[in-house]
Motif scaffolding. Structure first.
Motif, PDB file in Angstrom:
ATOM      1  N   ASP A  43      12.284  13.076  57.057  1.00  0.00           N
ATOM      2  CA  ASP A  43      12.554  11.644  56.928  1.00  0.00           C
ATOM      3  C   ASP A  43      14.046  11.416  56.749  1.00  0.00           C
ATOM      4  N   GLY A  44      14.565  10.413  57.428  1.00  0.00           N
ATOM      5  CA  GLY A  44      15.976  10.113  57.262  1.00  0.00           C
ATOM      6  C   GLY A  44      16.513   9.266  58.397  1.00  0.00           C
ATOM      7  N   ILE A  45      17.833   9.242  58.479  1.00  0.00           N
ATOM      8  CA  ILE A  45      18.545   8.374  59.423  1.00  0.00           C
ATOM      9  C   ILE A  45      19.400   9.228  60.358  1.00  0.00           C
ATOM     10  N   TYR A  46      19.394   8.873  61.612  1.00  0.00           N
ATOM     11  CA  TYR A  46      20.249   9.538  62.593  1.00  0.00           C
ATOM     12  C   TYR A  46      21.440   8.633  62.884  1.00  0.00           C
ATOM     13  N   LEU A  70      21.983   4.772  63.963  1.00  0.00           N
ATOM     14  CA  LEU A  70      21.398   4.544  65.290  1.00  0.00           C
ATOM     15  C   LEU A  70      19.878   4.558  65.299  1.00  0.00           C
ATOM     16  N   PHE A  71      19.264   5.592  64.705  1.00  0.00           N
ATOM     17  CA  PHE A  71      17.808   5.728  64.779  1.00  0.00           C
ATOM     18  C   PHE A  71      17.245   6.169  63.431  1.00  0.00           C
ATOM     19  N   ALA A  72      15.998   5.753  63.174  1.00  0.00           N
ATOM     20  CA  ALA A  72      15.310   6.154  61.948  1.00  0.00           C
ATOM     21  C   ALA A  72      14.191   7.125  62.290  1.00  0.00           C
ATOM     22  N   SER A  73      13.952   8.068  61.375  1.00  0.00           N
ATOM     23  CA  SER A  73      12.904   9.071  61.610  1.00  0.00           C
ATOM     24  C   SER A  73      11.533   8.424  61.790  1.00  0.00           C
ATOM     25  N   THR A  74      11.338   7.227  61.228  1.00  0.00           N
ATOM     26  CA  THR A  74      10.042   6.549  61.335  1.00  0.00           C
ATOM     27  C   THR A  74       9.714   6.146  62.770  1.00  0.00           C
ATOM     28  N   THR A  75      10.713   6.116  63.647  1.00  0.00           N
ATOM     29  CA  THR A  75      10.474   5.737  65.051  1.00  0.00           C
ATOM     30  C   THR A  75      10.516   6.947  65.979  1.00  0.00           C
ATOM     31  N   LYS A  76      10.698   8.145  65.421  1.00  0.00           N
ATOM     32  CA  LYS A  76      10.765   9.357  66.244  1.00  0.00           C
ATOM     33  C   LYS A  76       9.348   9.776  66.631  1.00  0.00           C
ATOM     34  N   PHE A  77       9.169  10.175  67.868  1.00  0.00           N
ATOM     35  CA  PHE A  77       7.841  10.611  68.295  1.00  0.00           C
ATOM     36  C   PHE A  77       7.946  11.816  69.232  1.00  0.00           C
ATOM     37  N   GLU A  78       6.814  12.477  69.445  1.00  0.00           N
ATOM     38  CA  GLU A  78       6.775  13.678  70.284  1.00  0.00           C
ATOM     39  C   GLU A  78       6.639  13.276  71.743  1.00  0.00           C
ATOM     40  N   SER A  79       7.740  13.359  72.489  1.00  0.00           N
ATOM     41  CA  SER A  79       7.702  12.982  73.907  1.00  0.00           C
ATOM     42  C   SER A  79       7.489  14.205  74.796  1.00  0.00           C
ATOM     43  N   HIS A  80       7.681  15.398  74.225  1.00  0.00           N
ATOM     44  CA  HIS A  80       7.576  16.655  74.974  1.00  0.00           C
ATOM     45  C   HIS A  80       8.564  16.711  76.123  1.00  0.00           C
ATOM     46  N   SER A  81       9.630  15.958  76.021  1.00  0.00           N
ATOM     47  CA  SER A  81      10.652  15.936  77.072  1.00  0.00           C
ATOM     48  C   SER A  81      11.720  16.988  76.828  1.00  0.00           C
ATOM     49  N   GLY A  82      11.831  17.440  75.571  1.00  0.00           N
ATOM     50  CA  GLY A  82      12.886  18.388  75.231  1.00  0.00           C
ATOM     51  C   GLY A  82      14.083  17.739  74.566  1.00  0.00           C
ATOM     52  N   TRP A  83      14.029  16.418  74.425  1.00  0.00           N
ATOM     53  CA  TRP A  83      15.094  15.702  73.721  1.00  0.00           C
ATOM     54  C   TRP A  83      14.478  14.835  72.613  1.00  0.00           C
ATOM     55  N   PRO A  84      15.209  14.619  71.533  1.00  0.00           N
ATOM     56  CA  PRO A  84      14.715  13.716  70.490  1.00  0.00           C
ATOM     57  C   PRO A  84      14.408  12.351  71.106  1.00  0.00           C
ATOM     58  N   SER A  85      13.243  11.807  70.765  1.00  0.00           N
ATOM     59  CA  SER A  85      12.806  10.554  71.375  1.00  0.00           C
ATOM     60  C   SER A  85      12.403   9.553  70.308  1.00  0.00           C
ATOM     61  N   PHE A  86      12.829   8.321  70.517  1.00  0.00           N
ATOM     62  CA  PHE A  86      12.586   7.252  69.549  1.00  0.00           C
ATOM     63  C   PHE A  86      12.026   6.031  70.279  1.00  0.00           C
ATOM     64  N   ASP A 119      12.546   2.928  69.143  1.00  0.00           N
ATOM     65  CA  ASP A 119      13.470   1.812  68.907  1.00  0.00           C
ATOM     66  C   ASP A 119      14.736   2.310  68.223  1.00  0.00           C
ATOM     67  N   PRO A 120      15.839   1.609  68.429  1.00  0.00           N
ATOM     68  CA  PRO A 120      17.008   1.876  67.596  1.00  0.00           C
ATOM     69  C   PRO A 120      16.826   1.191  66.239  1.00  0.00           C
ATOM     70  N   ILE A 121      17.614   1.564  65.259  1.00  0.00           N
ATOM     71  CA  ILE A 121      17.579   0.922  63.936  1.00  0.00           C
ATOM     72  C   ILE A 121      17.891  -0.559  64.062  1.00  0.00           C
ATOM     73  N   ASN A 122      18.821  -0.872  64.965  1.00  0.00           N
ATOM     74  CA  ASN A 122      19.270  -2.244  65.162  1.00  0.00           C
ATOM     75  C   ASN A 122      19.722  -2.354  66.612  1.00  0.00           C
ATOM     76  N   ARG A 123      19.223  -3.344  67.316  1.00  0.00           N
ATOM     77  CA  ARG A 123      19.581  -3.508  68.743  1.00  0.00           C
ATOM     78  C   ARG A 123      21.078  -3.701  68.940  1.00  0.00           C
ATOM     79  N   GLN A 124      21.734  -4.234  67.902  1.00  0.00           N
ATOM     80  CA  GLN A 124      23.178  -4.480  67.994  1.00  0.00           C
ATOM     81  C   GLN A 124      23.979  -3.179  67.875  1.00  0.00           C
ATOM     82  N   HIS A 125      23.321  -2.110  67.452  1.00  0.00           N
ATOM     83  CA  HIS A 125      24.033  -0.850  67.245  1.00  0.00           C
ATOM     84  C   HIS A 125      24.126   0.006  68.507  1.00  0.00           C
TER      85      HIS A 125
END
Ligand code: FE
Length: 134
Positions: free
Chosen positions: A44-47, A56-72, A74-80
């Motif tokens: 849990d935490g903030i990226y 930029l991103f919160a661990s609560t929006t991270k999911f398993e995409s199986h793409s090989g890259w961290p996947s979220f 949503d961003p923490i804030n669209r303005q960011h």
């Protein structure tokens, strides 16, 4: 947040980023799939942006995409983040960059989880700095 981050010179970024970060964040490179340090990070935490510290991103929006890259989803804030059409490499994609410093982060695709709106922010690990929740 420093308003001048987008004015920094190429020399500044070369001196402050690692070669891998410079390649991805300033030259829009892509780290090889399944090599990034945050692909399997489930803490849990903030990226934050590894170049400027912007949240930029919160661990609560991270999911398993199986793409090989961290996947979220949503961003923490669209303005960011900034989104921009990218037609390089013969593909039509949407580039994601840091709104504060302009660093390239990755791309957003429309094949994400339906229940969160369908977006998949596909982000290079090397562009992120993870701060665990205390
Ligand atoms: Fe940044």
């Amino acid at each position: 947040m420093n308003e001048d981050m987008k004015q920094k010179s190429d020399e500044y970024w070369k001196a402050t980023l690692t070669p891998e970060q410079y390649n991805v964040m300033r030259q829009k490179g892509t780290e090889p799939a399944f090599t990034g340090k945050y692909v399997d990070n489930h803490a849990d935490g903030i990226y934050r942006c590894a170049a400027c510290g912007q949240e930029l991103f919160a661990s609560t929006t991270k999911f398993e995409s199986h793409s090989g890259w961290p996947s979220f989803t949503d961003p923490i804030n669209r303005q960011h983040v900034e989104l921009q059409d990218d037609s390089s490499l013969g593909m039509q994609r949407t580039e994601v960059s840091c709104a504060n410093c302009g660093a390239h982060l990755g791309h957003v695709f429309d094949d994400g989880p339906v229940d969160t709106g369908g977006e998949r922010f596909c982000i290079n690990s090397v562009t992120l700095d993870f701060s665990p929740e205390k």
